[in-house]
Write an enzyme that holds these catalytic residues in place. Structure first.
Site, PDB file in Angstrom:
ATOM      1  N   TYR A 110      28.215  40.088  36.311  1.00  0.00           N
ATOM      2  CA  TYR A 110      26.898  39.749  36.849  1.00  0.00           C
ATOM      3  C   TYR A 110      26.125  41.006  37.179  1.00  0.00           C
ATOM      4  N   PHE A 111      24.826  40.958  36.951  1.00  0.00           N
ATOM      5  CA  PHE A 111      23.948  42.012  37.432  1.00  0.00           C
ATOM      6  C   PHE A 111      23.556  41.646  38.882  1.00  0.00           C
ATOM      7  N   PHE A 116      35.523  32.309  41.686  1.00  0.00           N
ATOM      8  CA  PHE A 116      34.562  33.103  42.456  1.00  0.00           C
ATOM      9  C   PHE A 116      35.185  33.719  43.711  1.00  0.00           C
ATOM     10  N   ASP A 160      43.481  28.954  50.605  1.00  0.00           N
ATOM     11  CA  ASP A 160      43.377  30.364  50.233  1.00  0.00           C
ATOM     12  C   ASP A 160      44.016  30.573  48.860  1.00  0.00           C
ATOM     13  N   ILE A 209      27.142  31.800  45.038  1.00  0.00           N
ATOM     14  CA  ILE A 209      27.091  31.485  43.603  1.00  0.00           C
ATOM     15  C   ILE A 209      27.921  30.237  43.308  1.00  0.00           C
ATOM     16  N   LYS A 217      37.592  44.754  40.868  1.00  0.00           N
ATOM     17  CA  LYS A 217      37.057  43.999  39.718  1.00  0.00           C
ATOM     18  C   LYS A 217      37.645  44.545  38.413  1.00  0.00           C
ATOM     19  N   TYR A 258      35.843  48.025  46.079  1.00  0.00           N
ATOM     20  CA  TYR A 258      35.399  46.720  45.552  1.00  0.00           C
ATOM     21  C   TYR A 258      35.358  46.754  44.023  1.00  0.00           C
ATOM     22  N   SER A 275      31.508  42.151  37.733  1.00  0.00           N
ATOM     23  CA  SER A 275      30.262  42.717  38.251  1.00  0.00           C
ATOM     24  C   SER A 275      29.830  43.910  37.415  1.00  0.00           C
ATOM     25  N   THR A 321      28.930  46.456  38.537  1.00  0.00           N
ATOM     26  CA  THR A 321      29.394  47.631  39.261  1.00  0.00           C
ATOM     27  C   THR A 321      30.505  48.345  38.472  1.00  0.00           C
ATOM     28  N   LYS A 369      33.170  40.705  48.687  1.00  0.00           N
ATOM     29  CA  LYS A 369      32.175  41.271  47.753  1.00  0.00           C
ATOM     30  C   LYS A 369      31.291  42.390  48.288  1.00  0.00           C
ATOM     31  N   LEU A 427      36.691  29.463  53.443  1.00  0.00           N
ATOM     32  CA  LEU A 427      35.517  29.495  54.335  1.00  0.00           C
ATOM     33  C   LEU A 427      35.404  30.815  55.099  1.00  0.00           C
TER      34      LEU A 427
HETATM   35  P1  NAD Z   1      30.340  34.544  48.569  1.00  0.00           P
HETATM   36  O1  NAD Z   1      30.987  35.376  49.611  1.00  0.00           O
HETATM   37  O2  NAD Z   1      29.167  33.717  48.964  1.00  0.00           O
HETATM   38  O3  NAD Z   1      31.422  33.581  47.869  1.00  0.00           O
HETATM   39  C1  NAD Z   1      32.792  33.901  47.825  1.00  0.00           C
HETATM   40  C2  NAD Z   1      33.538  32.703  48.387  1.00  0.00           C
HETATM   41  O4  NAD Z   1      34.944  32.937  48.322  1.00  0.00           O
HETATM   42  C3  NAD Z   1      33.203  32.435  49.859  1.00  0.00           C
HETATM   43  O5  NAD Z   1      32.845  31.076  49.995  1.00  0.00           O
HETATM   44  C4  NAD Z   1      34.502  32.763  50.616  1.00  0.00           C
HETATM   45  O6  NAD Z   1      34.663  31.932  51.748  1.00  0.00           O
HETATM   46  C5  NAD Z   1      35.549  32.516  49.542  1.00  0.00           C
HETATM   47  N1  NAD Z   1      36.787  33.301  49.663  1.00  0.00           N
HETATM   48  C6  NAD Z   1      36.902  34.639  49.901  1.00  0.00           C
HETATM   49  N2  NAD Z   1      38.197  34.990  49.900  1.00  0.00           N
HETATM   50  C7  NAD Z   1      38.921  33.856  49.641  1.00  0.00           C
HETATM   51  C8  NAD Z   1      40.306  33.588  49.499  1.00  0.00           C
HETATM   52  N3  NAD Z   1      41.224  34.548  49.661  1.00  0.00           N
HETATM   53  N4  NAD Z   1      40.688  32.311  49.233  1.00  0.00           N
HETATM   54  C9  NAD Z   1      39.768  31.327  49.106  1.00  0.00           C
HETATM   55  N5  NAD Z   1      38.444  31.530  49.242  1.00  0.00           N
HETATM   56  C10 NAD Z   1      38.023  32.789  49.490  1.00  0.00           C
HETATM   57  O7  NAD Z   1      29.952  35.505  47.362  1.00  0.00           O
HETATM   58  P2  NAD Z   1      29.096  35.230  46.058  1.00  0.00           P
HETATM   59  O8  NAD Z   1      27.903  36.087  46.117  1.00  0.00           O
HETATM   60  O9  NAD Z   1      28.961  33.784  45.826  1.00  0.00           O
HETATM   61  O10 NAD Z   1      30.077  35.877  44.974  1.00  0.00           O
HETATM   62  C11 NAD Z   1      30.998  35.101  44.234  1.00  0.00           C
HETATM   63  C12 NAD Z   1      31.805  36.015  43.329  1.00  0.00           C
HETATM   64  O11 NAD Z   1      30.903  36.725  42.472  1.00  0.00           O
HETATM   65  C13 NAD Z   1      32.614  37.084  44.052  1.00  0.00           C
HETATM   66  O12 NAD Z   1      33.852  37.221  43.386  1.00  0.00           O
HETATM   67  C14 NAD Z   1      31.779  38.333  43.913  1.00  0.00           C
HETATM   68  O13 NAD Z   1      32.570  39.495  43.936  1.00  0.00           O
HETATM   69  C15 NAD Z   1      31.168  38.118  42.545  1.00  0.00           C
HETATM   70  N6  NAD Z   1      29.898  38.839  42.367  1.00  0.00           N
HETATM   71  C16 NAD Z   1      28.892  38.651  43.256  1.00  0.00           C
HETATM   72  C17 NAD Z   1      27.702  39.357  43.110  1.00  0.00           C
HETATM   73  C18 NAD Z   1      26.576  39.206  44.098  1.00  0.00           C
HETATM   74  O14 NAD Z   1      25.730  40.102  44.169  1.00  0.00           O
HETATM   75  N7  NAD Z   1      26.505  38.130  44.869  1.00  0.00           N
HETATM   76  C19 NAD Z   1      27.549  40.239  42.022  1.00  0.00           C
HETATM   77  C20 NAD Z   1      28.606  40.397  41.120  1.00  0.00           C
HETATM   78  C21 NAD Z   1      29.792  39.692  41.303  1.00  0.00           C
HETATM   79  C1  WQD Z   2      19.324  46.892  45.012  1.00  0.00           C
HETATM   80  C2  WQD Z   2      18.343  48.049  45.121  1.00  0.00           C
HETATM   81  C3  WQD Z   2      19.066  49.789  46.611  1.00  0.00           C
HETATM   82  C4  WQD Z   2      18.883  47.370  50.275  1.00  0.00           C
HETATM   83  C5  WQD Z   2      25.191  45.448  44.847  1.00  0.00           C
HETATM   84  C6  WQD Z   2      26.631  45.802  44.560  1.00  0.00           C
HETATM   85  C7  WQD Z   2      27.037  45.244  43.224  1.00  0.00           C
HETATM   86  C8  WQD Z   2      26.728  43.740  43.134  1.00  0.00           C
HETATM   87  C9  WQD Z   2      25.317  43.429  43.527  1.00  0.00           C
HETATM   88  C10 WQD Z   2      28.679  42.515  43.767  1.00  0.00           C
HETATM   89  C11 WQD Z   2      19.006  49.426  45.126  1.00  0.00           C
HETATM   90  C12 WQD Z   2      17.803  49.121  47.142  1.00  0.00           C
HETATM   91  C13 WQD Z   2      18.817  47.801  48.959  1.00  0.00           C
HETATM   92  C14 WQD Z   2      17.956  47.909  51.218  1.00  0.00           C
HETATM   93  C15 WQD Z   2      16.969  49.233  49.448  1.00  0.00           C
HETATM   94  N1  WQD Z   2      27.540  42.968  44.024  1.00  0.00           N
HETATM   95  N2  WQD Z   2      17.885  48.710  48.557  1.00  0.00           N
HETATM   96  N3  WQD Z   2      17.037  48.811  50.756  1.00  0.00           N
HETATM   97  O1  WQD Z   2      23.383  48.027  45.014  1.00  0.00           O
HETATM   98  O2  WQD Z   2      22.381  47.101  42.887  1.00  0.00           O
HETATM   99  O3  WQD Z   2      24.384  46.044  43.835  1.00  0.00           O
HETATM  100  O4  WQD Z   2      25.022  44.019  44.800  1.00  0.00           O
HETATM  101  O5  WQD Z   2      29.324  42.681  42.759  1.00  0.00           O
HETATM  102  O6  WQD Z   2      28.404  45.487  43.101  1.00  0.00           O
HETATM  103  O7  WQD Z   2      26.760  47.221  44.552  1.00  0.00           O
HETATM  104  O8  WQD Z   2      22.244  45.751  44.998  1.00  0.00           O
HETATM  105  O9  WQD Z   2      20.698  44.554  46.475  1.00  0.00           O
HETATM  106  O10 WQD Z   2      22.222  46.320  47.469  1.00  0.00           O
HETATM  107  O11 WQD Z   2      20.331  47.027  46.008  1.00  0.00           O
HETATM  108  O12 WQD Z   2      16.117  50.042  49.101  1.00  0.00           O
HETATM  109  O13 WQD Z   2      17.991  47.591  52.418  1.00  0.00           O
HETATM  110  O14 WQD Z   2      17.657  47.953  46.378  1.00  0.00           O
HETATM  111  O15 WQD Z   2      19.045  51.172  46.856  1.00  0.00           O
HETATM  112  O16 WQD Z   2      18.156  50.296  44.448  1.00  0.00           O
HETATM  113  P1  WQD Z   2      23.075  46.876  44.180  1.00  0.00           P
HETATM  114  P2  WQD Z   2      21.388  45.845  46.331  1.00  0.00           P
END
Ligand code: NAD
Ligand code: WQD
Length: 344
Positions: free
Chosen positions: A176-177, A80, A58, A12, A152, A148, A124, A126, A84, A33
């Site tokens: 975020y969803f 970010f 870091d 993201i 948050k 996790y 999140s 979550t 995660k 990284l």
């Molecule tokens: P990502 O792992 O791709 O990005 C996180 C980045 O943070 C990575 O580049 C990692 O190298 C860096 N990082 C981790 N720990 C660090 C530290 N201690 N110091 C410096 N850098 C560090 O994940 P993403 O999907 O881009 O998610 C970004 C943020 O959004 C996270 O906080 C995650 O919890 C949150 N989020 C993600 C999702 C999702 O589904 N992807 C959903 C909801 C919330």
């Molecule tokens: C989506 C749907 C699974 C994988 C997670 C974290 C949440 C947030 C986003 C960070 C569900 C189904 C999945 C598979 C499947 N991240 N599924 N087979 O669980 O909604 O959210 O990521 O904040 O905190 O919990 O996302 O993509 O894992 O699952 O059937 O191999 O797909 O059961 O219904 P989820 P997901």
């Protein structure tokens, strides 16, 4: 007027860099990284035609963060950085509390010392736990069911306490969803290491032949087709929401100095609908079989989007077909993610 983007080399974060650079902001990325490649930032530079300042570091290193905030004359932070994976957090809770909670605390201390008092935080959906009603409004009760999610929630509470202590602080907490998709250039996207936990990366790896079939976790939920329903949102829409949140905070236009907003589309799609949409986008058949429910999963989760529309004047624009098309474009152009180029 530089914005520090922590975790900016990640999925993201790299898209957020594009959005902020294209809007004319100066940025500096701090990333250790641990889950990213610096190649993502070279691609950000290629997309935007702008150089990206990057510090490998870091967020837990308070002195270094403080030095970066001073050196680049930062006025705001988009945060970010963190770990995660829900499953991993149950096996390595100490790392999760350290990176996420302690990391954010050190970052806040560095910001305080450097006089930088504006932050957007990646929370999140979550934090809502098992939905008591749908769509999920920001006022829905919170309850985290894994480490996790608890990190948050703890961070959200920390930010609210800091905001209450001094009106000069400004926080935007964005929940975020399910972020999916990739930049439409196909140059940056999600680069999961190992076996993906999330649905979309797993589906893409079935489509490109890396995995045999998708295990659909549960077909006995009380949903239209029995499979889990989620609110998938294109990452480019998601980061545009950050840009709007940044602008609202910087203008002092928010009703309070700490707001919490959902970033979702408001639409729920089932696992089987996702499979069909990806088949349309990729022209590949996605083999699947039904497996038992995954522990901790909820049946349905989707956002109430009115607060984001009113407060941020933001609404997701891209539909499910665009999410699948852009994901597939990224995967076809980068079958090994950033790894192939990194190995050259
Ligand atoms: P990502 O792992 O791709 O990005 C996180 C980045 O943070 C990575 O580049 C990692 O190298 C860096 N990082 C981790 N720990 C660090 C530290 N201690 N110091 C410096 N850098 C560090 O994940 P993403 O999907 O881009 O998610 C970004 C943020 O959004 C996270 O906080 C995650 O919890 C949150 N989020 C993600 C999702 C999702 O589904 N992807 C959903 C909801 C919330
Ligand atoms: C989506 C749907 C699974 C994988 C997670 C974290 C949440 C947030 C986003 C960070 C569900 C189904 C999945 C598979 C499947 N991240 N599924 N087979 O669980 O909604 O959210 O990521 O904040 O905190 O919990 O996302 O993509 O894992 O699952 O059937 O191999 O797909 O059961 O219904 P989820 P997901």
């Amino acid at each position: 007027m530089t914005v520090l983007i922590t975790g900016g080399a990640g999925f993201i974060g790299s898209h957020c860099c594009v959005s902020f650079l294209e809007a004319g902001h100066d940025i500096v990325v701090l990333d250790n990284l641990s889950n990213a490649s610096s190649l993502s930032l070279e691609r950000v530079a290629a997309i935007t035609g702008r150089k990206v300042s990057f510090v490998v570091g870091d967020i837990r290193d308070q002195a270094e963060v403080e030095e970066v905030l001073h050196r680049y004359k930062c006025t705001a932070v988009v945060h970010f950085a963190g770990l995660k994976s829900v499953g991993e957090s149950t096996k390595m809770p100490i790392s999760y509390y350290d990176n996420n909670v302690v990391g954010t605390l050190r970052l806040l201390s560095a910001m305080d010392n450097a006089g930088v008092r504006q932050m957007i935080f990646s929370s999140s959906a979550t934090v809502y736990g098992e939905p008591q009603f749908l769509p999920l409004t920001e006022d829905h009760p919170t309850s985290a069911v894994n480490p996790y999610g608890r990190t948050k929630l703890m961070i959200e509470e920390m930010l609210r306490d800091v905001a209450a202590s001094d009106p000069n602080w400004r926080f935007g907490i964005l929940r975020y969803f399910n972020p999916v998709g990739a930049h439409d250039s196909g140059l940056i996207g999600e680069n999961p290491l190992g076996i993906p936990n999330n649905l979309m990366p797993f589906i893409t790896q079935v489509a490109d032949g890396r995995r045999e079939q998708l295990a659909v976790f549960g077909n006995d939920y009380e949903t239209a087709d029995g499979t889990g329903v989620r609110d998938y949102i294109h990452v480019s829409d998601l980061v545009d929401g950050h840009l709007r949140a940044h602008e609202v905070l910087a203008e002092g236009a928010a009703p309070s100095n700490c707001f919490t907003v959902n970033l979702g589309t408001g639409n729920g799609y089932s696992v089987l609908e996702m499979v069909r949409a990806f088949e349309r986008a990729s022209n590949k058949e996605i083999g699947f079989s039904f497996s038992p429910r995954r522990e901790g999963d909820v049946a349905e989760c989707y956002a109430h989007t009115e607060r984001a529309e009113q407060l941020l004047n933001w609404k997701a624009k891209r539909d499910l077909d665009a999410m699948c098309r852009d994901t597939w474009n990224w995967v076809c152009k980068n079958p090994a993610g950033y790894a192939a180029e990194a190995a050259e």
